[in-house]
Structures are given as C-alpha cells and as structure tokens.
Scaffold this motif. Structure first.
Motif, PDB file in Angstrom:
ATOM      1  N   GLY A 100       0.849  -1.189   0.000  1.00 38.70           N
ATOM      2  CA  GLY A 100       0.000   0.000   0.000  1.00 38.70           C
ATOM      3  C   GLY A 100       0.877   1.228   0.000  1.00 38.70           C
ATOM      4  N   ARG A 101       0.262   2.359   0.322  1.00 37.65           N
ATOM      5  CA  ARG A 101       1.041   3.593   0.365  1.00 37.65           C
ATOM      6  C   ARG A 101       1.905   3.633   1.618  1.00 37.65           C
ATOM      7  N   VAL A 102       2.990   4.345   1.550  1.00 39.31           N
ATOM      8  CA  VAL A 102       3.931   4.416   2.671  1.00 39.31           C
ATOM      9  C   VAL A 102       3.451   5.467   3.667  1.00 39.31           C
ATOM     10  N   HIS A 103       3.230   5.044   4.911  1.00 40.03           N
ATOM     11  CA  HIS A 103       2.772   5.989   5.929  1.00 40.03           C
ATOM     12  C   HIS A 103       3.957   6.471   6.768  1.00 40.03           C
ATOM     13  N   LEU A 104       3.656   7.312   7.745  1.00 37.85           N
ATOM     14  CA  LEU A 104       4.752   7.956   8.467  1.00 37.85           C
ATOM     15  C   LEU A 104       5.527   7.010   9.373  1.00 37.85           C
ATOM     16  N   GLY A 105       4.896   5.890   9.751  1.00 40.81           N
ATOM     17  CA  GLY A 105       5.629   4.904  10.550  1.00 40.81           C
ATOM     18  C   GLY A 105       6.722   4.257   9.700  1.00 40.81           C
ATOM     19  N   MET A 310      -1.144   1.881  12.961  1.00 37.44           N
ATOM     20  CA  MET A 310      -1.715   2.444  11.741  1.00 37.44           C
ATOM     21  C   MET A 310      -2.047   1.337  10.766  1.00 37.44           C
ATOM     22  N   SER A 311      -3.168   1.491  10.131  1.00 35.84           N
ATOM     23  CA  SER A 311      -3.588   0.461   9.207  1.00 35.84           C
ATOM     24  C   SER A 311      -3.760   1.057   7.818  1.00 35.84           C
ATOM     25  N   LYS A 312      -3.123   0.392   6.857  1.00 31.43           N
ATOM     26  CA  LYS A 312      -3.248   0.857   5.482  1.00 31.43           C
ATOM     27  C   LYS A 312      -4.669   0.686   4.975  1.00 31.43           C
ATOM     28  N   SER A 313      -5.426  -0.210   5.654  1.00 34.60           N
ATOM     29  CA  SER A 313      -6.798  -0.429   5.205  1.00 34.60           C
ATOM     30  C   SER A 313      -7.757   0.601   5.816  1.00 34.60           C
ATOM     31  N   THR A 432      -5.454   0.045  -3.182  1.00 33.86           N
ATOM     32  CA  THR A 432      -5.533  -0.153  -1.737  1.00 33.86           C
ATOM     33  C   THR A 432      -6.495   0.812  -1.066  1.00 33.86           C
ATOM     34  N   ALA A 433      -7.134   1.679  -1.845  1.00 33.15           N
ATOM     35  CA  ALA A 433      -8.033   2.662  -1.230  1.00 33.15           C
ATOM     36  C   ALA A 433      -9.291   1.967  -0.709  1.00 33.15           C
TER      37      ALA A 433
END
Lengths: 433, 433
Positions: A100-105, A310-313, A432-433
């Motif tokens: 999925g997209r890369v989050h801040l974690g 945090m969840s990408k979903s 993944t949205a």
C-alpha cells in the motif's frame, strides 16, 4: 578433433558468468521511460569490504549512540560494541511488503533510523519484499504488478522518506526480493530451507503472530514459510543489522537463533567467527483512530495501544508521506485526542516520535492571543505536561503537529510531483483505497 | 551517441537467453570421465507435444490396462480414461531421494511400472531429488556429494533397473531436482509457495507421516516444507501421472487437492481445462527380516506388514539391484519365512511381486528327487497353496526365488561392472553401510 570436455566446461563457465554479471549490472526491469534518468540502485551491497583502520574509542561511542538512538530494542548492545571495536564494516537491511502507500511509521520513523545508521557509517539496504507481499495476498496477488510497483512506487517512496529526514537516498541500496532470490550466487532457497531445518515446527508457528494473525493451524501453510524467508533474507544479504518495527521481531529472533548453525551464507565477523545478526527494532507509530473500546480499562491499556497500529486499510488512521497539506490537516483534525489524556493519545505520541524523535529541538504552537498566544515547547515532556494541565488545547496540539508534518514532508511531495512517480502512486492508491 | 535503453535491453535479453540455453543444453555437472560416454539425459520433457490423432477404443483399453497393472491404487481411473480418450500425450514422473543403494522395491517394482507406462506410450521421468535428500539429512547433508551421486550412481541404478524389467532406459528422462529448481522458466519456488498457499498448516502436518515420522510439531520445519516441494515437483514438471510407492500418497493427494486452483504451472488437458494429476501408487515390497514381535496378534497383522518395509539402514532386510549371486542367496537363506504361514511371509510376497508380478508366467523349483523332485508353478496362488499345505519347503521356495532374482538382475550387475559406475556404487555403499 573433439574438444576436451573439461576445457569446454571451463570456457562455458567463464562465458556464462561474464554474461550473468553483465545481466546483473544493469537496471534490468526498469521501465524504459526511466532508463534515461538516474536508475534505481538494484545492485546488492558488496559481499566483502576492505578492513578499515582500527577505530578510536570516541568514534565507537558516537557510532553506537547513533545506532541505538530511539530504538525500542537492540539485540544486543554488547554484540554491536564488539563489531564496532573490531572495526567491522557494517551492513544493514530493512524489508518492506509492497502492500500500500507508505505511511509515516514506515516512512519517517524507520527511515530516520536509516539516516542514523548512515551517519554511523553503516551500509543500508531496503529490501522490496515482493514475494512476501504475494504470500500475504496483497495487491490482488498479482506478482508482476507487485514487482513493478515495488520499483516504480515503493522504492521511490523510501528514497523520498529518507530525503524528508535528512538521509542520503543515493547511498541507499534498493534490492528487489525477486532479484535476490533469482541470483544463483546467493543460494537463497537453500538458505531458507536451512533456516527451516534449524527451527522446530512449533517455534515457527509461534512466530506467525508477526503477521497480525493468531497462532495456530488455521492459516495457509505459506504464512508459516514467511518467517523462514525473512530470516533467510538476512543471511542471503549478509547483513549485520536486521532492522524493523517491533512487530517483526520474532522473525529476527529466529534468525539469531539459527545464525551460528548456518552452513549456507553464515554471517562472520572480520576474524571469521560465526556471529548472530543484530536485531534493531523501532517502536510502532500508533494510528490516529479512537480505540474500538473507550475508555480502556487500565489493565488493557498496553494492548489497546498496540492495537492502535496504523492500518493501510483504514486511510484515516494514517498520514502518508505524500499527503497534501490539506489532507494532513484534515486527518489530524479528525484524530483521536482525548482532553487531558497523555497515555493513549496518538497526537502526543506523534509529537514525540515525529517531531522531537526525528531531531526537532522545538515545537512551535501558533495560537491567537485569546487562546493564549504562540508558545514554543522544547521537549515532549513539556508538551505532555501542558496537555495534562489543560493549558495546551487538543486543537492547538493537532494544528502544531500538522504544520510541522507539512513542512517535514515537503521533499516527499516534491518527489512525487514527478509524473511517472505520481502515476505509480495513483496506481497503488487505486489498489488499496 | 548513447544507445536507446530499450534496444540495449532487447540485445541483452537475446544474448542472455541464448547463453542460458547453451548452458542448459549440455551435461553440465557430469564428471569429465563420463563426458565421452553417452551423457545422462538431464533435459526436461518438452512442455507441450503435438496432438495425436484421436485414438481407437481398443487401444485406449490396452493402454489403460498397462497403466493400471499391478497398482495398489490409481487416483482415478475415470480421469485416466478421460485423458486417454482425449488422446492426451501423457507425461509421468517418479521421484527418488538419493539416500542409499537401490533395492528391489525402488528398482524392480517401480521400474516395472515405468516399463508398463512406456509400453502405454507415456513419457517417463525419474526426478533425482537431491534437495529432498538434503532436507532429510541423508548422505551427511553434503549437497555437492548428493548431487554428484544422484547422477553418477542413482540415475545409473534407475537405468539398470529398467533394463532388468525390459523397459527402455534411453527413453527415460533423468532430471536432477537442482536443475529443475534453478530453471527460471519453471518458476519452481513460486510453484511451491503457491501449493503452500492453497494448503492449511494442519493439512501439511498430517501429511508428514509420509516421511516415516509421527505427526506433530516435534520435527524441524523443513520436514513440513518437503511435501509442498513434492507437490510442486509435479506442477513444475507438468506431468499427468505422479507415481510412487504407497508411502508417498499423501503428497500426491495434496497436489490433487490444490491442482485446479494453481495459477503458476497449472496442469491442463488438451482442451485447456485445469486437471488434477493422476496418482499411481505401487504396493510396498516387504523387507526380509522377522517382525520385531512374533507371532503377530491377528488385529495387528496389517500394521506389522507395513512395518516390514525394506530399510536401507538394515542391509539384510533388502536385496539391492547389483547384489552378487552369493549375496542374493545368502540374504534369502536368512529371510524370514515361517513354515505354513502365507500372509506375513516376505518370501511369498516377493515371489508374487518380483516373479509373477513382473511378468513371469512360471516359477521353476529345482528339488532333488528325495525332496519331491523339480516342480513348476504357474501362478502365485499355486505357490501359496503348496506352501500352506507343506508340500513346498521354505528352503526350496527361497532357493527358487534366489535363482530367479539372480537371473532377473543380471543386466544390473553387468551395468555396474563398468569401472566408473562401480566406483560410484562403492562410494554410496561406504556412506550408507
């Protein structure tokens, strides 16, 4: 006259090896549109490096401090000091599923550690774990798409993240798991089988909670091979430091347990002694959403915090590195931030991990005079105290954090303004949205 | 002027592919001493074959009868008839661990089925399973030695065995598992992972009794990957008939269970419909030694018979294909052969499976006049009746069987009279004696 078969064999071996190296030396699967630009570094770190001069004690202390900074766990400090004292050139890796997209974690917290490792003179690698992504049924289980987005999106997101925290993207190796596994010289699958030979079935079953699933026999068998592959990644890459969030520690512990028994791709120190990989684990960054159950009973607070990952979903639980300023502000406005509560409060945790934890020495809160006027905090302790006392309002804390993140993430937005990268991001988003 | 990267990529791809094919086309790891002789066929069966003319019903019946002959189990007859009726060109495989000398079960019983398959027009392959051998810690776990002996000894033993039963060794493909797994076009490891994705952990655990171990979590994790690899062998080779002794049926059943869900290397019939591999299982040949407990209580007889499996670790329990006439006579003289007992009697079972079962129409017993004079039996039923009544003495049954086996195995002894093969056999013997 027939050619002596031994001569023929030798000639063939030489030609094949040369062609193979040539094959490996180029950005092979790069889309043609990227070929003129600077190619992603997909080559592996060199298997051996020359021995540097014996280091001085102050330098060892400086490097050890950089490597340990902000870690939730290091296995073990003694082993690290031993390697640094021996003047060992150190190699690091961190693996990512392309899920999925890369989050801040994954982006800021972990890449800030990569920056630290780089400053400590460690050779750093991101493993783009396309196989693991497929095993976990992500991105529709489409292997070609996973491999393509690993390079076109995920590798670029890691480079962008490293830019945001002041690291050096040009010194970062990006290795596609597919490439590593297909390299005959790495003998990857035999390495994986040897890890499996040294690990009991029961032990492997206990390790699969790293995938966020309960232990047991219910899941498919590939999920149980996954941690053996993670451990094999370490040996096949020949890295001294295996790095990840705390949720991946069980696979690293398996690698440490089998390390000194490995005959294929064993890890050695400069003196040739078999060693265990160091395991460096960062704390997880909590998600922004309210826990399913609130208030949380005191005895369940630790568990609730872990569940806030945090969840990408759940896109509102996370900020992604390339989010627009408006998206960042909106997500933080909607964040869970109970007044007076400083423990189960993701906004305060983010201020700790994403502001001061990344090296900020101050947090500026812009307030109108009727809300107390502007104020600057110089530590997270000061922020928590002001929040607990009620002198810092949730909306002001959120706004200050949002401003700081918008600023921090500017290089990532710029990186993804490039048309090719933006298209890859849009494709990942649509999946993944 | 820089070369267009797309052109460069195309040129590289072509050169690499050509070299790879050249590399693959030769008996690469053959010892140099063998290079002048006829090389082992290590190439794979062709992935597709042209469609033959629609077959006639009598021919289908003939081929089906050959394929089914002497099998303990065929999964399933209906599927076989469907494939034969469709005129499908059929491919077969049988896999062997390189774990010791070849005995009459692995050699004669299973190769007699290969002869039957060949007569039925099936393309037959022996997979020399060097990886599986390593996983099961055989031959000291030395991968190079296993691979070398797989070709120098085991492949030759299979060819010799096929000679003894009237099959065609020149039409038999010998495939080294290492070669199969290293071939990028076969995508072996992804095939294995996909089998694992379609199989539950609990199911895989139940399957490991095929290795002669109890179910459970006590063994090492690689033993659990083993059956997934066996199933993947079937898909990577693209064979319609998976063939083995009854002890391997669980892995074949896993392959059948996942077959129609495979996206990597699925099996198709000529019409393109996903199909399951047929599973053909031969009865195990019992060993020659007395059961640990004798007499066996009636309710435990079936289990006791299964436990009498020939063991490579008990050389007196087995006759090897290249044993000398004196060794064969000595082993049979020492065989367990309780007077009057026709059920738990390996000598009678051997007469059934290794004489009449391999196509003999008569068993000649040479006796002196004072022991009743020479007699000829024309079925195993006649032999059992004579034995039950006491008119056939154990020593005479043993001597008649020994004579027949000595004769049957003559081509194998001749094959291993060759100095190179004899050396490989001696090395194998020294490792497993």
């Amino acid at each position: 006259m027939p050619i002596d078969p031994r001569v023929a064999k030798l000639v063939k071996a030489t030609v094949c090896k040369t062609v193979y190296r040539w094959f490996e030396s180029s950005p092979w699967d790069q889309p043609a549109r990227d070929a003129a630009a600077r190619p992603l570094e997909r080559h592996m770190p060199p298997p051996t490096m020359s021995t540097p001069p014996s280091p001085a004690a102050p330098d060892i202390a400086r490097r050890a401090a950089l490597i340990e900074r902000n870690l939730a766990e290091l296995l073990t400090r003694e082993e690290l000091l031993g390697l640094l004292t021996a003047g060992e050139p150190l190699r690091h890796y961190i693996g990512y599923e392309i899920s999925g997209r890369v989050h801040l974690g994954g982006g800021l917290v972990l890449m800030a550690k990569v920056r630290d490792f780089q400053e400590a003179g460690v050779d750093c690698t991101v493993l783009l774990a396309d196989w693991h992504t497929w095993i976990n049924d992500k991105l529709g289980g489409d292997r070609d798409r996973i491999r393509r987005l690993a390079l076109a999106y995920y590798g670029e997101a890691m480079r962008a993240s490293l830019l945001c925290v002041g690291g050096d993207p040009d010194a970062l190796h990006l290795v596609l798991a597919s490439d590593l596994y297909a390299d005959p010289a790495r003998d990857y699958w035999a390495t994986m089988i040897e890890v499996a030979k040294h690990t009991s079935v029961a032990r492997m079953q206990r390790s699969v909670t790293i995938l966020g699933r309960r232990e047991g026999e219910q899941h498919d068998f590939a999920k149980l091979i996954y941690p053996a592959m993670q451990a094999a990644d370490i040996f096949a890459l020949g890295v001294h430091i295996a790095h990840a969030g705390m949720d991946q520690r069980k696979a690293h512990v398996i690698a440490r347990d089998v390390a000194t028994r490995m005959r294929i791709n064993p890890l050695h120190d400069a003196a040739g002694t078999a060693i265990k990989p160091l395991a460096a684990h960062s704390a997880l960054l909590p998600g922004l959403l309210k826990p399913d159950r609130w208030p949380v009973p005191p005895e369940e607070r630790a568990e609730a915090l872990a569940a806030m990952k945090m969840s990408k979903s759940k896109p509102r639980s996370a900020v992604f590195i390339h989010d627009s300023p408006d998206e960042i502000r909106a997500k933080l406005r909607g964040a869970f931030c109970p007044p007076g509560e400083v423990e189960l409060n993701p906004v305060l945790d983010w201020i700790e991990q994403l502001c001061f934890g990344l090296g900020d020495t101050a947090l500026r809160v812009e307030r109108t005079p009727d809300h107390g006027g502007p104020v600057t905090f110089s530590s997270v302790r000061e922020v928590r105290e002001a929040y607990a006392s009620g002198s810092l309002h949730p909306m002001d804390a959120k706004a200050a954090l949002a401003d700081r993140l918008i600023d921090r993430l500017e290089p990532a937005r710029r990186h993804f303004a490039d048309a090719g990268r933006a298209a890859a991001l849009a494709e990942m988003e649509s999946l993944t949205a």
